[in-house]
Structures are given as structure tokens and as C-alpha cells.
Design an enzyme around this catalytic site. Structure first.
Site, PDB file in Angstrom:
ATOM      1  N   ARG A 247      23.558  22.964   5.688  1.00  0.00           N
ATOM      2  CA  ARG A 247      23.046  24.226   6.219  1.00  0.00           C
ATOM      3  C   ARG A 247      21.846  24.631   5.379  1.00  0.00           C
ATOM      4  O   ARG A 247      21.578  24.074   4.333  1.00  0.00           O
ATOM      5  CB  ARG A 247      24.114  25.334   6.140  1.00  0.00           C
ATOM      6  CG  ARG A 247      25.183  25.308   7.216  1.00  0.00           C
ATOM      7  CD  ARG A 247      24.685  25.708   8.606  1.00  0.00           C
ATOM      8  NE  ARG A 247      23.926  26.945   8.639  1.00  0.00           N
ATOM      9  CZ  ARG A 247      24.449  28.163   8.776  1.00  0.00           C
ATOM     10  NH1 ARG A 247      25.753  28.325   8.857  1.00  0.00           N
ATOM     11  NH2 ARG A 247      23.664  29.237   8.836  1.00  0.00           N
TER      12      ARG A 247
ATOM     13  N   ARG B 148      25.107  16.774  17.663  1.00  0.00           N
ATOM     14  CA  ARG B 148      24.276  15.920  18.528  1.00  0.00           C
ATOM     15  C   ARG B 148      23.583  14.842  17.710  1.00  0.00           C
ATOM     16  O   ARG B 148      23.559  13.666  18.099  1.00  0.00           O
ATOM     17  CB  ARG B 148      23.231  16.790  19.240  1.00  0.00           C
ATOM     18  CG  ARG B 148      22.153  15.999  19.981  1.00  0.00           C
ATOM     19  CD  ARG B 148      21.041  16.894  20.476  1.00  0.00           C
ATOM     20  NE  ARG B 148      20.341  17.569  19.389  1.00  0.00           N
ATOM     21  CZ  ARG B 148      19.361  17.035  18.674  1.00  0.00           C
ATOM     22  NH1 ARG B 148      18.958  15.784  18.929  1.00  0.00           N
ATOM     23  NH2 ARG B 148      18.772  17.705  17.708  1.00  0.00           N
ATOM     24  N   ARG B 149      23.015  15.242  16.582  1.00  0.00           N
ATOM     25  CA  ARG B 149      22.341  14.254  15.741  1.00  0.00           C
ATOM     26  C   ARG B 149      23.340  13.296  15.108  1.00  0.00           C
ATOM     27  O   ARG B 149      23.083  12.093  15.015  1.00  0.00           O
ATOM     28  CB  ARG B 149      21.508  14.963  14.664  1.00  0.00           C
ATOM     29  CG  ARG B 149      20.307  15.714  15.227  1.00  0.00           C
ATOM     30  CD  ARG B 149      19.511  16.397  14.145  1.00  0.00           C
ATOM     31  NE  ARG B 149      18.328  17.078  14.691  1.00  0.00           N
ATOM     32  CZ  ARG B 149      17.969  18.317  14.387  1.00  0.00           C
ATOM     33  NH1 ARG B 149      18.697  19.025  13.535  1.00  0.00           N
ATOM     34  NH2 ARG B 149      16.898  18.859  14.929  1.00  0.00           N
TER      35      ARG B 149
ATOM     36  N   ARG C  67      16.580  22.383   2.974  1.00  0.00           N
ATOM     37  CA  ARG C  67      17.004  21.029   3.343  1.00  0.00           C
ATOM     38  C   ARG C  67      16.075  19.964   2.755  1.00  0.00           C
ATOM     39  O   ARG C  67      16.530  18.936   2.244  1.00  0.00           O
ATOM     40  CB  ARG C  67      17.089  20.909   4.866  1.00  0.00           C
ATOM     41  CG  ARG C  67      18.133  21.837   5.460  1.00  0.00           C
ATOM     42  CD  ARG C  67      18.285  21.641   6.953  1.00  0.00           C
ATOM     43  NE  ARG C  67      19.127  22.680   7.528  1.00  0.00           N
ATOM     44  CZ  ARG C  67      19.843  22.549   8.635  1.00  0.00           C
ATOM     45  NH1 ARG C  67      19.822  21.413   9.296  1.00  0.00           N
ATOM     46  NH2 ARG C  67      20.569  23.548   9.091  1.00  0.00           N
TER      47      ARG C  67
ATOM     48  N   CYS D 197      32.760  19.666  29.603  1.00  0.00           N
ATOM     49  CA  CYS D 197      32.538  18.667  28.564  1.00  0.00           C
ATOM     50  C   CYS D 197      31.999  19.349  27.318  1.00  0.00           C
ATOM     51  O   CYS D 197      30.994  20.043  27.378  1.00  0.00           O
ATOM     52  CB  CYS D 197      31.533  17.622  29.061  1.00  0.00           C
ATOM     53  SG  CYS D 197      30.944  16.476  27.817  1.00  0.00           S
TER      54      CYS D 197
ATOM     55  N   LYS E  16      16.296  26.601  22.005  1.00  0.00           N
ATOM     56  CA  LYS E  16      17.521  25.805  21.940  1.00  0.00           C
ATOM     57  C   LYS E  16      18.703  26.624  21.429  1.00  0.00           C
ATOM     58  O   LYS E  16      19.858  26.212  21.584  1.00  0.00           O
ATOM     59  CB  LYS E  16      17.328  24.562  21.068  1.00  0.00           C
ATOM     60  CG  LYS E  16      17.148  24.822  19.590  1.00  0.00           C
ATOM     61  CD  LYS E  16      17.033  23.504  18.829  1.00  0.00           C
ATOM     62  CE  LYS E  16      16.870  23.731  17.332  1.00  0.00           C
ATOM     63  NZ  LYS E  16      16.765  22.457  16.586  1.00  0.00           N
ATOM     64  N   ASP E  17      18.431  27.793  20.815  1.00  0.00           N
ATOM     65  CA  ASP E  17      19.509  28.654  20.333  1.00  0.00           C
ATOM     66  C   ASP E  17      20.080  29.560  21.418  1.00  0.00           C
ATOM     67  O   ASP E  17      21.133  30.171  21.211  1.00  0.00           O
ATOM     68  CB  ASP E  17      19.009  29.536  19.181  1.00  0.00           C
ATOM     69  CG  ASP E  17      18.722  28.754  17.909  1.00  0.00           C
ATOM     70  OD1 ASP E  17      19.205  27.605  17.802  1.00  0.00           O
ATOM     71  OD2 ASP E  17      18.029  29.287  17.028  1.00  0.00           O
TER      72      ASP E  17
END
Length: 317
Positions: free
Chosen positions: A149, A131-132, A155, A242, A83-84
Site C-alpha cells: 500500500r 488483477r495484477r 512504493r 463473478c 478506475k476507482d
């Protein structure tokens, strides 16, 4: 390939998750290619900075240093969270393999074993992902969503220490780190579509190393490759028109005439008040065309206007 050959130098970020993921690929190389592997840690801009990813240029900041090391010849293979990866191909770099994917869904780690729906209004939820944020806002739970971060351990510790009531993370990373017992809820894609490519790994090498490209191809998982190809085609097509937060998930399913690809995607306004959500199915062999077609339909339905739409309601972002 012979075990007497020189070890393959595998470039990895230094975080616990990155080295764990790279270790998984190293084990696959040893098993399927019969080659020894040496992990080489590479520091990236994304690791060195505490600034929000968007201000650094997005997730590609985790990738460029590893690609530079490949092109410089200091490593032979690099492993990334897929995804990166930027959607634009890099000169001289081949995406040689996409191994079998881990569960791509998002997961909640909350205090007191709570689910999202059980968190009281005003609870502090940490995520660094637009997105989240937009999909959480769309759920209308009244949460105070704040940027965060840090690695997985950082986290989760902020929840344990009371700085946040919950965080949302990729389930795949928690699974690979052996920390699924700390998950209080795995989010259904109907609530939260993951990032394109989430849960998958990308194995890259120099495109000129044709023997290595071919050998690494033995690690490729065809259903995973098809799914992430479709998701990334949605991303690359929408990126042209977009910049709204985007989620996408493709799965190989059994259709009436055999296997087919089922693709879902959503683009949202920042406050989650507006969205364009679509799905489509197509042949597994036409994954990229399916993704581009779905994204084009989303653009036609107004996805390009979402980032410029006026807020629909108050947010806690």
C-alpha cells in the site's frame, strides 16, 4: 461563463497524484469554461487506513467522501481516477466529463533497470491489485508477489531502499507526476490488461446543477468516454456473477466502415492458472451494449467459476 462568477470549488484527495490530476482538470475548466477554480482537499477512508483495499470495501473508499462533500455542498466538482468509481450510479451525482485519457497500460519500476523477464526467480514484487497478481502469476516468472500500500512515491522508494525488487504501477500516474524516467518497462496489454477505466479521469458534480453539468460536458472526450463505458460495462456485468480479478481495455480503431470500438477483457483465477479471455468489436455508439455482451459471453464460458477453481499450481502470492 464569466470569470467574475464565484470560483468553482474542486474537491480532491490530498495525495500528490490526486492533486496533480485535479490540477489538470482545474486547468481545463479555466481554459474551456473561463472560470476560476479553487482546490479543496477532502480526506477519504482509503487515505486514512493502511489496511488492504479489499478489506475496506474496494476502491470505492476513495470516492465516497468526495461524493459526500459534493452532496453536502462543500465542493462543486470532484475529480477521481475513473478506475476507482463504483459501477453503480450514485443518487444526485452526474459523471459530467471524462477528459482525454492518459496511456492506460501498467508499468514496472524495478531495481537496476530490469524488466519483468529479467528479474531473477524469487524476486520480491509489490502490488496491491488482485488483477495484477493473477496476471503476473499467469506469466509463470516465479516471482514472490507481495501486497503493498502507499502512494506512488512510497512504493518506488521501497524499491530504491531494497525492500522490493520491483513494483507495478499505472503508467498514467507516473506520467502525470513526471516520473516516467523511473519506469523500467511498460507492459504490453497482451501480458497485462489494465483495470477498467485505468488512465482516465472522472469529473463529477451534482446532477441538480444542470448548468454546471452542461458546461463541464465541454471537457468530455468522446473516444475516451466510449472506451471506458465499454470497459465499465464489462465490469458491472461480471460483478453480478463473478468476483474474479478482471482486466479490460477498449480502444477506438479504424474499421472497414469507419471508427469502431475494439474491446478486450480477461477474468482470472487468483493463482492465474485459469482464465477466460475474450475480445469483441462493435460500433462506438454502442459501447455499453458491447461491454455487456462480451461479459455475458465470458460468464457463459466459465468466468463465474474462476474464483472457486482449485489452484492449478503453487503460487507466491
Amino acid at each position: 461563463m464569466s470569470t467574475s462568477a464565484a470560483p468553482i470549488r474542486l474537491g480532491t484527495r490530498a495525495s500528490a497524484l490526486a492533486t496533480t490530476q485535479s490540477g489538470l482538470v482545474a486547468d481545463l475548466i479555466r481554459e474551456h469554461l473561463g472560470r476560476e477554480v479553487e482546490l479543496v482537499e477532502v480526506s477519504t477512508e482509503g487515505d486514512r487506513s493502511s489496511a488492504p483495499l479489499a478489506t475496506l470495501g474496494g476502491t470505492g473508499v476513495f470516492v465516497s467522501a468526495l461524493r459526500d462533500a459534493l452532496l453536502a455542498g462543500s465542493v462543486d466538482v470532484a475529480v477521481h481516477s475513473l478506475k476507482d468509481l463504483p459501477t453503480t450510479p450514485a443518487d444526485g451525482i452526474a459523471l459530467a466529463a471524462v477528459p482525454p485519457r492518459e496511456d492506460p497500460r501498467d508499468a514496472v519500476v524495478a531495481r537496476d533497470g530490469l524488466t519483468l523477464g529479467e528479474l531473477p526467480v524469487g524476486s520480491r514484487l509489490g502490488t496491491g491489485s488482485p488483477r495484477r497478481v493473477s496476471q503476473l502469476e499467469a506469466l509463470g516468472l516465479g516471482l514472490d508477489i507481495e501486497g503493498i500500500r502507499g502512494n506512488v512515491d512510497t512504493r518506488i522508494r521501497k524499491v530504491r531502499d531494497g525492500a522490493y525488487d520491483a513494483v507495478v504501477l499505472a503508467r498514467a500516474g507516473l506520467a502525470r507526476l513526471g516520473r516516467l524516467d523511473e519506469v523500467t518497462e511498460v507492459l504490453d496489454p497482451l501480458q497485462m490488461l489494465p483495470a477498467p477505466g485505468q488512465g482516465a479521469l472522472a469529473v463529477e458534480c451534482r446532477s441538480a446543477d444542470t448548468d454546471l453539468v452542461a458546461a463541464l460536458g465541454r471537457l468530455d472526450d468522446a473516444p475516451t468516454r466510449a472506451a471506458v463505458t465499454a470497459e465499465r460495462a464489462v465490469l458491472s456485468t461480471l460483478e453480478a456473477g463473478c468476483s474474479a480479478p478482471l482486466g479490460a481495455l477498449a480502444e477506438v480503431v479504424e474499421g472497414e466502415d469507419g471508427e469502431e470500438l475494439w474491446l478486450r477483457a480477461v477474468a482470472l483465477s487468483e493463482d492465474g492458472g485459469l482464465s477466460v479471455r475474450m475480445s469483441a468489436t462493435g460500433p462506438v455508439t454502442e459501447a455499453e451494449q458491447l461491454g455487456r455482451r462480451l461479459a455475458s459471453d465470458m460468464l457463459d464460458d466459465g468466468a463465474a467459476d474462476l474464483m472457486h477453481a482449485p489452484p492449478v499450481r503453487n503460487t507466491h502470492a
